[in-house]
Design an enzyme around this catalytic site. Structure first.
Site, PDB file in Angstrom:
ATOM      1  N   HIS A  73       0.836  -1.203   0.000  1.00 21.92           N
ATOM      2  CA  HIS A  73       0.000   0.000   0.000  1.00 21.92           C
ATOM      3  C   HIS A  73       0.872   1.255   0.000  1.00 21.92           C
ATOM      4  O   HIS A  73       1.935   1.290   0.615  1.00 21.92           O
ATOM      5  CB  HIS A  73      -1.005   0.001   1.152  1.00 21.92           C
ATOM      6  CG  HIS A  73      -0.443  -0.048   2.538  1.00 21.92           C
ATOM      7  ND1 HIS A  73      -0.003   1.072   3.200  1.00 21.92           N
ATOM      8  CD2 HIS A  73      -0.268  -1.082   3.401  1.00 21.92           C
ATOM      9  CE1 HIS A  73       0.408   0.744   4.410  1.00 21.92           C
ATOM     10  NE2 HIS A  73       0.278  -0.577   4.562  1.00 21.92           N
ATOM     11  N   ASP A  75      -0.200   4.310   1.001  1.00 25.22           N
ATOM     12  CA  ASP A  75      -0.570   5.318   2.010  1.00 25.22           C
ATOM     13  C   ASP A  75       0.124   5.073   3.342  1.00 25.22           C
ATOM     14  O   ASP A  75       0.656   3.990   3.607  1.00 25.22           O
ATOM     15  CB  ASP A  75      -2.092   5.356   2.203  1.00 25.22           C
ATOM     16  CG  ASP A  75      -2.671   4.056   2.745  1.00 25.22           C
ATOM     17  OD1 ASP A  75      -2.217   2.975   2.318  1.00 25.22           O
ATOM     18  OD2 ASP A  75      -3.575   4.114   3.600  1.00 25.22           O
ATOM     19  N   ASP A  99       6.079   0.786   7.769  1.00 29.39           N
ATOM     20  CA  ASP A  99       4.737   0.435   7.280  1.00 29.39           C
ATOM     21  C   ASP A  99       4.283   1.434   6.215  1.00 29.39           C
ATOM     22  O   ASP A  99       3.637   2.404   6.548  1.00 29.39           O
ATOM     23  CB  ASP A  99       3.775   0.412   8.472  1.00 29.39           C
ATOM     24  CG  ASP A  99       2.394  -0.086   8.098  1.00 29.39           C
ATOM     25  OD1 ASP A  99       2.228  -0.595   6.981  1.00 29.39           O
ATOM     26  OD2 ASP A  99       1.482   0.049   8.932  1.00 29.39           O
ATOM     27  N   GLU A 129      -4.972   1.698   2.571  1.00 33.88           N
ATOM     28  CA  GLU A 129      -5.025   0.499   3.413  1.00 33.88           C
ATOM     29  C   GLU A 129      -5.230   0.852   4.879  1.00 33.88           C
ATOM     30  O   GLU A 129      -5.750   0.057   5.650  1.00 33.88           O
ATOM     31  CB  GLU A 129      -3.734  -0.311   3.259  1.00 33.88           C
ATOM     32  CG  GLU A 129      -3.741  -1.686   3.917  1.00 33.88           C
ATOM     33  CD  GLU A 129      -3.331  -1.694   5.392  1.00 33.88           C
ATOM     34  OE1 GLU A 129      -3.635  -2.671   6.075  1.00 33.88           O
ATOM     35  OE2 GLU A 129      -2.718  -0.706   5.864  1.00 33.88           O
ATOM     36  N   GLU A 130      -4.797   2.071   5.263  1.00 31.69           N
ATOM     37  CA  GLU A 130      -4.779   2.425   6.691  1.00 31.69           C
ATOM     38  C   GLU A 130      -6.119   2.948   7.197  1.00 31.69           C
ATOM     39  O   GLU A 130      -6.235   3.312   8.364  1.00 31.69           O
ATOM     40  CB  GLU A 130      -3.692   3.484   6.951  1.00 31.69           C
ATOM     41  CG  GLU A 130      -2.276   3.033   6.619  1.00 31.69           C
ATOM     42  CD  GLU A 130      -1.712   2.020   7.621  1.00 31.69           C
ATOM     43  OE1 GLU A 130      -2.459   1.586   8.514  1.00 31.69           O
ATOM     44  OE2 GLU A 130      -0.538   1.660   7.483  1.00 31.69           O
ATOM     45  N   GLU A 158       4.108  -6.103   3.767  1.00 24.36           N
ATOM     46  CA  GLU A 158       3.864  -5.440   5.058  1.00 24.36           C
ATOM     47  C   GLU A 158       5.020  -5.760   6.007  1.00 24.36           C
ATOM     48  O   GLU A 158       5.703  -6.764   5.847  1.00 24.36           O
ATOM     49  CB  GLU A 158       2.558  -5.976   5.670  1.00 24.36           C
ATOM     50  CG  GLU A 158       1.296  -5.513   4.972  1.00 24.36           C
ATOM     51  CD  GLU A 158       0.838  -4.122   5.406  1.00 24.36           C
ATOM     52  OE1 GLU A 158       1.614  -3.433   6.111  1.00 24.36           O
ATOM     53  OE2 GLU A 158      -0.279  -3.736   5.041  1.00 24.36           O
ATOM     54  N   HIS A 332       3.263   2.868  12.735  1.00 28.92           N
ATOM     55  CA  HIS A 332       2.381   3.909  13.279  1.00 28.92           C
ATOM     56  C   HIS A 332       2.990   4.634  14.490  1.00 28.92           C
ATOM     57  O   HIS A 332       2.307   5.443  15.114  1.00 28.92           O
ATOM     58  CB  HIS A 332       0.993   3.358  13.663  1.00 28.92           C
ATOM     59  CG  HIS A 332       0.324   2.592  12.539  1.00 28.92           C
ATOM     60  ND1 HIS A 332      -0.939   2.091  12.645  1.00 28.92           N
ATOM     61  CD2 HIS A 332       0.760   2.257  11.301  1.00 28.92           C
ATOM     62  CE1 HIS A 332      -1.264   1.462  11.511  1.00 28.92           C
ATOM     63  NE2 HIS A 332      -0.238   1.553  10.687  1.00 28.92           N
TER      64      HIS A 332
HETATM   65 ZN   LIG Z   1       0.697  -1.499   6.404  1.00 34.78          ZN
END
Ligand SMILES: [Zn+2]
Length: 358
Positions: A73, A75, A99, A129-130, A158, A332
């Site tokens: 992903h 984003d 990530d 995706e987030e 991932e 994150h």
């Molecule tokens: Zn991810």
């Protein structure tokens, strides 16, 4: 804006990781990064490239016997004082380093520099995706362009810290209700206390022995837990209702239906309402490209315990696993970073895998 993804950048997955991190792409704001990625892929004569929203797909058409997907992903979660990237010793810091722009960098590096892989390869760089599932690029492509997802095996890049994480557990949430009859507590014998009745629900949970299941060498640990309890009317009222919310995390050898049957078995004679349910995904390590992938990695796979987009591939009948250079524990986080050595190892592993049968 000139595309920062120049040929010099594309040949080095470490430099490429930094360059991708420095293109801001919080969910719903992936247009610029998708433009840059699409531009690179369209300039590669060995790839057929298409775009849907801010999701870009590029694939080889070499007529190989098997096709694999490399997906990531584009984003990130919102930036948090960690943009643009910085480098300290052998660590790259910044939003999305783990990530999962280091994973995206591996796929984009291979897409641009490996014109004749041993398998046909579909590269998928997707949006959103987030955030909520309805915006997820993989979900949208499965609805609108399912032919883009035709493959024998998929790797999601991932963060796994260089470990193969296969399959994933399913999840089921349910409310277990007990019923009684209201009465004044001064004349409690005229009522039936629903909170007392919930004691039996809690006893069954306390006595519950979750299974540990090993599939294709991956060990899944199930769990059944109370996550919330609600009941009570007033300080002088015998309550007539109580609700215990439970969450079952189940190994992928059970279907959603079997998981539900199991909850009914554990809480036989109780009123049960299912509020959420998502299937697990079998590790699917028996597929030939998956076996070759494990050989290239050279380490034992581990079970994925949370729910991931791997399940979306499983739902389409495509065995899939997670494998990426980032550390999932840092995803994150404001001090999110990735080890340069893990990026180099990941690039070497994927290269070994995709060139073994040239
Ligand atoms: Zn991810």
């Amino acid at each position: 804006m000139a595309n920062p993804l120049t040929p010099d950048v594309l040949v080095d997955p470490v430099v490429l990781t930094r360059t991708l991190v420095d293109i801001e792409s919080v969910s719903r704001d992936e247009k610029v990064i998708a433009d840059c990625v699409e531009d690179v892929l369209r300039q590669s004569p060995h790839l057929h490239t298409e775009r849907y929203g801010n999701t870009v797909m590029a694939r080889t058409g070499l007529g190989r016997g098997q096709r694999v997907i490399l997906a990531g992903h584009l984003d990130t979660v919102p930036i948090n004082g960690n943009f643009p990237s910085t480098v300290v010793d052998d660590l790259i810091y910044g939003c999305g380093t783990s990530d999962m722009k280091s994973g995206v960098a591996l796929a984009l590096h291979l897409a641009a520099t490996l014109p004749e892989p041993g398998y046909d390869v579909t590269y998928l760089f997707y949006e959103a995706e987030e955030i909520e599932s309805q915006f997820n690029g993989l979900h949208l492509v499965a609805q609108e362009h399912p032919e883009w997802l035709r493959a024998d095996f998929a790797v999601l890049l991932e963060p796994t810290y260089g470990v193969v994480e296969a399959g994933c557990q399913g999840t089921l949430a349910a409310r277990i209700r007990t019923h009684g009859r209201r009465a004044h507590t001064a004349r409690a014998w005229r009522g039936v206390n629903a909170i007392h009745a919930a004691g039996e629900v809690l006893r069954r949970l306390a006595d519950y022995r979750p299974r540990t299941v090993t599939i294709d060498g991956c060990t899944y640990r199930e769990g059944l837990n109370a996550v919330r309890i609600v009941g009570g009317v007033a300080g002088n009222v015998v309550p007539d209702e109580c609700e215990v919310e439970v969450n079952l995390r189940f190994a992928p050898d059970r279907t959603e239906k079997q998981a539900l049957d199991h909850v009914h078995e554990v809480f036989a004679d109780f009123d049960i309402e299912v509020t959420d349910s998502a299937p697990g995904a079998l590790p699917g390590l028996g597929a030939a490209p998956a076996r070759e992938f494990l050989t290239a990695v050279g380490a034992e796979p581990a079970a994925k315990l949370g729910w991931t987009d791997v399940s979306r591939f499983a739902a389409l009948g495509i065995p899939a696993l997670n494998y990426g250079p980032g550390d999932p524990a840092l995803a994150h986080a404001p001090d999110e970073h990735v080890e340069i050595g893990k990026i180099r190892d990941g690039a070497a592993t994927l290269h070994r895998w995709l060139t073994a049968y040239e």
